[in-house]
Design a protein around this motif. Structure first.
Motif, PDB file in Angstrom:
ATOM      1  N   GLU A  57       1.449  -1.072   0.488  1.00  0.00           N
ATOM      2  CA  GLU A  57      -0.260  -0.496  -0.389  1.00  0.00           C
ATOM      3  C   GLU A  57       1.164   1.094  -0.206  1.00  0.00           C
ATOM      4  O   GLU A  57       0.496   2.041  -0.354  1.00  0.00           O
ATOM      5  CB  GLU A  57      -1.051   0.393   0.651  1.00  0.00           C
ATOM      6  N   HIS A 145      -1.124   0.577 -12.252  1.00  0.00           N
ATOM      7  CA  HIS A 145      -2.238   0.355 -11.768  1.00  0.00           C
ATOM      8  C   HIS A 145      -3.564   1.415 -11.374  1.00  0.00           C
ATOM      9  O   HIS A 145      -4.217   1.550 -10.493  1.00  0.00           O
ATOM     10  CB  HIS A 145      -1.651  -0.712 -10.082  1.00  0.00           C
ATOM     11  N   SER A 147      -6.807   3.073 -11.668  1.00  0.00           N
ATOM     12  CA  SER A 147      -7.941   2.588 -11.251  1.00  0.00           C
ATOM     13  C   SER A 147      -9.220   3.650 -12.272  1.00  0.00           C
ATOM     14  O   SER A 147     -10.560   3.595 -12.789  1.00  0.00           O
ATOM     15  CB  SER A 147      -8.863   1.908 -10.465  1.00  0.00           C
ATOM     16  N   THR A 177      -5.108   1.340  -7.033  1.00  0.00           N
ATOM     17  CA  THR A 177      -5.112   0.764  -6.978  1.00  0.00           C
ATOM     18  C   THR A 177      -4.525  -0.593  -6.877  1.00  0.00           C
ATOM     19  O   THR A 177      -3.326  -1.014  -7.326  1.00  0.00           O
ATOM     20  CB  THR A 177      -6.164   0.057  -7.754  1.00  0.00           C
ATOM     21  N   ASP A 178      -4.696  -0.743  -4.839  1.00  0.00           N
ATOM     22  CA  ASP A 178      -3.068  -1.605  -4.803  1.00  0.00           C
ATOM     23  C   ASP A 178      -3.239  -3.193  -5.114  1.00  0.00           C
ATOM     24  O   ASP A 178      -4.095  -3.202  -4.955  1.00  0.00           O
ATOM     25  CB  ASP A 178      -2.761  -1.245  -3.103  1.00  0.00           C
ATOM     26  N   PRO A 179      -2.436  -3.978  -6.187  1.00  0.00           N
ATOM     27  CA  PRO A 179      -2.566  -4.973  -6.287  1.00  0.00           C
ATOM     28  C   PRO A 179      -2.505  -6.099  -5.535  1.00  0.00           C
ATOM     29  O   PRO A 179      -3.770  -7.356  -5.297  1.00  0.00           O
ATOM     30  CB  PRO A 179      -1.870  -5.243  -7.919  1.00  0.00           C
ATOM     31  N   SER A 181      -3.738  -5.712  -1.973  1.00  0.00           N
ATOM     32  CA  SER A 181      -5.039  -5.256  -0.544  1.00  0.00           C
ATOM     33  C   SER A 181      -6.132  -4.971  -1.902  1.00  0.00           C
ATOM     34  O   SER A 181      -7.196  -5.285  -0.891  1.00  0.00           O
ATOM     35  CB  SER A 181      -4.107  -4.245   0.055  1.00  0.00           C
ATOM     36  N   GLY A 182      -6.131  -4.842  -2.479  1.00  0.00           N
ATOM     37  CA  GLY A 182      -6.717  -3.974  -3.623  1.00  0.00           C
ATOM     38  C   GLY A 182      -7.297  -2.724  -2.957  1.00  0.00           C
ATOM     39  O   GLY A 182      -9.051  -2.584  -3.093  1.00  0.00           O
ATOM     40  N   GLN A 183      -6.822  -2.141  -2.516  1.00  0.00           N
ATOM     41  CA  GLN A 183      -7.289  -1.006  -2.085  1.00  0.00           C
ATOM     42  C   GLN A 183      -7.096   0.305  -2.523  1.00  0.00           C
ATOM     43  O   GLN A 183      -6.035   0.067  -3.136  1.00  0.00           O
ATOM     44  CB  GLN A 183      -6.186  -0.101  -0.064  1.00  0.00           C
ATOM     45  N   SER A 184      -7.681   1.445  -2.865  1.00  0.00           N
ATOM     46  CA  SER A 184      -8.105   2.617  -3.785  1.00  0.00           C
ATOM     47  C   SER A 184      -7.404   3.677  -2.703  1.00  0.00           C
ATOM     48  O   SER A 184      -7.787   3.634  -1.326  1.00  0.00           O
ATOM     49  CB  SER A 184      -9.005   2.259  -4.347  1.00  0.00           C
TER      50      SER A 184
END
Length: 192
Positions: A57, A145, A147, A177-179, A181-184
């Motif tokens: 992140e 990355h 989004s 978007t962090d690949p 954790s999926g957090q933006s």
């Protein structure tokens, strides 16, 4: 003989033959050590996972901040070419996902657009944000990355405009978007 040994041990007479662990004590000890090992290894594995996610992140946030600052620096250098009493910024393409403009490099700043200058292209496509220079011909991938990305062009009153003569601010909005954790991670700035 065995009965007398047991009787002596029970009576409190200690000898080397009386000391030792019973099978029940040994099993309880093994079970407790196993539980402690399972809990400890789970805690260690969770801390490694958390560390990996936090690092990913932070890397994504750094990448978003770098891309935003780099774009802001380039947009600040858009050439303003005067033509008679009026002037215009040397912007050839301006939409939400792409901006193409001329950056002043040499000569007189009031020269017409394209005279001794470099053309800069900011482009967002398929989660890639790129910055391209005409001379030397170089394309830099600022982030892979992304989004969402948007450029908004504002006049002096802060109202959206499409007239290059009225532009005074460009608002850059960027979400990476962090690949892992999926957090933006969202970043936004307004460039004069």
């Amino acid at each position: 003989m065995r009965a007398s040994l047991v009787a002596q041990c029970n009576a409190g007479a200690c000898s080397t033959r009386c000391s030792g662990f019973t099978l029940v004590e040994l099993i309880i000890s093994i079970v407790l050590v196993g539980i402690l090992a399972a809990v400890g290894s789970s805690m260690i594995a969770d801390s490694f996972t958390t560390t990996r996610m936090v690092n990913a992140e932070n890397a994504s946030e750094g990448q978003a901040r770098y891309a935003l600052e780099r774009l802001a620096r380039e947009i600040r250098e858009v050439k303003f070419a005067t033509v008679g009493a009026t002037g215009n910024y040397c912007i050839t393409t301006m939409d939400a996902n792409q901006m193409v403009f001329t950056k002043y490099v040499s000569g007189t700043p009031s020269d017409p657009c394209g005279t001794g200058d470099v053309t800069i292209t900011i482009n967002y496509s398929n989660s890639n944000l790129t910055l391209q220079y005409s001379s030397p011909a170089v394309t830099s991938n600022l982030s892979s990355h992304v989004s969402s990305f948007a450029l908004t062009y504002l006049d002096v009153a802060g109202i959206a405009t499409v007239d290059t003569g009225l532009i005074r601010f460009v608002v850059i909005t960027l979400t990476v978007t962090d690949p892992t954790s999926g957090q933006s991670i969202s970043q936004r700035t307004r460039v004069a």
